[in-house]
Design a protein around this motif. Sequence first.
Motif, PDB file in Angstrom:
ATOM      1  N   UNK A  72      77.900  19.587  20.222  1.00 51.71           N
ATOM      2  CA  UNK A  72      77.275  18.538  19.636  1.00 51.71           C
ATOM      3  C   UNK A  72      78.529  17.289  20.856  1.00 51.71           C
TER       4      UNK A  72
ATOM      5  N   UNK B 129      81.423  11.791  16.608  1.00 52.65           N
ATOM      6  CA  UNK B 129      82.063   9.945  15.157  1.00 52.65           C
ATOM      7  C   UNK B 129      80.977   9.613  14.485  1.00 52.65           C
TER       8      UNK B 129
ATOM      9  N   UNK C 226      71.366   7.331  26.510  1.00 51.79           N
ATOM     10  CA  UNK C 226      71.167   6.480  24.809  1.00 51.79           C
ATOM     11  C   UNK C 226      71.849   5.103  25.062  1.00 51.79           C
TER      12      UNK C 226
ATOM     13  N   UNK D 263      72.991   3.448  23.569  1.00 51.14           N
ATOM     14  CA  UNK D 263      74.523   3.584  23.419  1.00 51.14           C
ATOM     15  C   UNK D 263      75.566   3.494  24.599  1.00 51.14           C
ATOM     16  N   UNK D 264      74.763   3.725  25.780  1.00 59.66           N
ATOM     17  CA  UNK D 264      75.291   4.074  26.677  1.00 59.66           C
ATOM     18  C   UNK D 264      75.700   2.574  27.544  1.00 59.66           C
TER      19      UNK D 264
ATOM     20  N   UNK E 237      81.322   1.066  24.764  1.00 60.74           N
ATOM     21  CA  UNK E 237      80.375   1.922  23.858  1.00 60.74           C
ATOM     22  C   UNK E 237      82.857   2.141  22.662  1.00 60.74           C
TER      23      UNK E 237
ATOM     24  N   UNK F 286      83.873   3.635  20.440  1.00 69.11           N
ATOM     25  CA  UNK F 286      84.012   5.445  20.404  1.00 69.11           C
ATOM     26  C   UNK F 286      84.493   5.955  21.509  1.00 69.11           C
ATOM     27  N   UNK F 287      83.786   5.300  22.308  1.00 67.20           N
ATOM     28  CA  UNK F 287      83.772   7.006  23.325  1.00 67.20           C
ATOM     29  C   UNK F 287      84.917   6.055  24.995  1.00 67.20           C
TER      30      UNK F 287
ATOM     31  N   UNK G 212      88.877   7.289  22.563  1.00 68.41           N
ATOM     32  CA  UNK G 212      88.317   8.553  23.328  1.00 68.41           C
ATOM     33  C   UNK G 212      89.124   8.815  25.264  1.00 68.41           C
TER      34      UNK G 212
ATOM     35  N   UNK H  62      81.595   8.438  29.084  1.00 68.74           N
ATOM     36  CA  UNK H  62      80.911   9.795  28.943  1.00 68.74           C
ATOM     37  C   UNK H  62      80.467   9.951  27.012  1.00 68.74           C
ATOM     38  N   UNK H  63      79.268  11.477  27.098  1.00 71.14           N
ATOM     39  CA  UNK H  63      79.097  11.544  25.771  1.00 71.14           C
ATOM     40  C   UNK H  63      79.244  12.826  25.533  1.00 71.14           C
ATOM     41  N   UNK H  64      81.230  12.982  25.424  1.00 68.64           N
ATOM     42  CA  UNK H  64      81.561  14.055  25.833  1.00 68.64           C
ATOM     43  C   UNK H  64      81.255  14.934  24.963  1.00 68.64           C
ATOM     44  N   UNK H  65      80.432  16.055  25.603  1.00 70.90           N
ATOM     45  CA  UNK H  65      80.739  16.816  24.745  1.00 70.90           C
ATOM     46  C   UNK H  65      81.867  18.263  23.912  1.00 70.90           C
TER      47      UNK H  65
END
Lengths: 78, 78
Positions: A55, A61, B3, B5-6, B10, B12-13, B16, B53-56
Amino acid sequence: MASTRDSVHNPGRAAFGARVRELRLARGLSQERLAELAGLHRTYVSSLERGQRNVGLDNILDLAAALGVPAANLFQDA
Amino acid sequence: MASTRDSVHNPGRAAFGARVRELRLARGLSQERLAELAGLHRTYVSSLERGQRNVGLDNILDLAAALGVPAANLFQDA
């Protein structure tokens, strides 16, 4: 998305999925309703609860927001 | 991975990434050293700290282990 860690059992993913499931059930939400609230597909929620998904942060989030908990709470048992 | 959201920012990113950076610096680790410990590429660590990054989940858990904290700790400010 695929990695060698996808195979058989990934304890980190399994713990995360189990925690999402626990919080979802505590709120009386169906997988379909949680998916709707988080902007995800129901089958995605089903597979992530089974520990089968790597995920991404954005979805983590969104899941936390949909469940009404801080994101940290999703890692309580991880 | 891409996405809408990039784009631009962002939150949230960014939160983090800032948290990872904070923990890394508190341990006196370079991005290169953290990357090595977590099995990631240095440029990936650099871009994730910048919130790009949308870190996994797998990488989140590896980063937490490399930093010596529970994964929940990475979301303290998120």
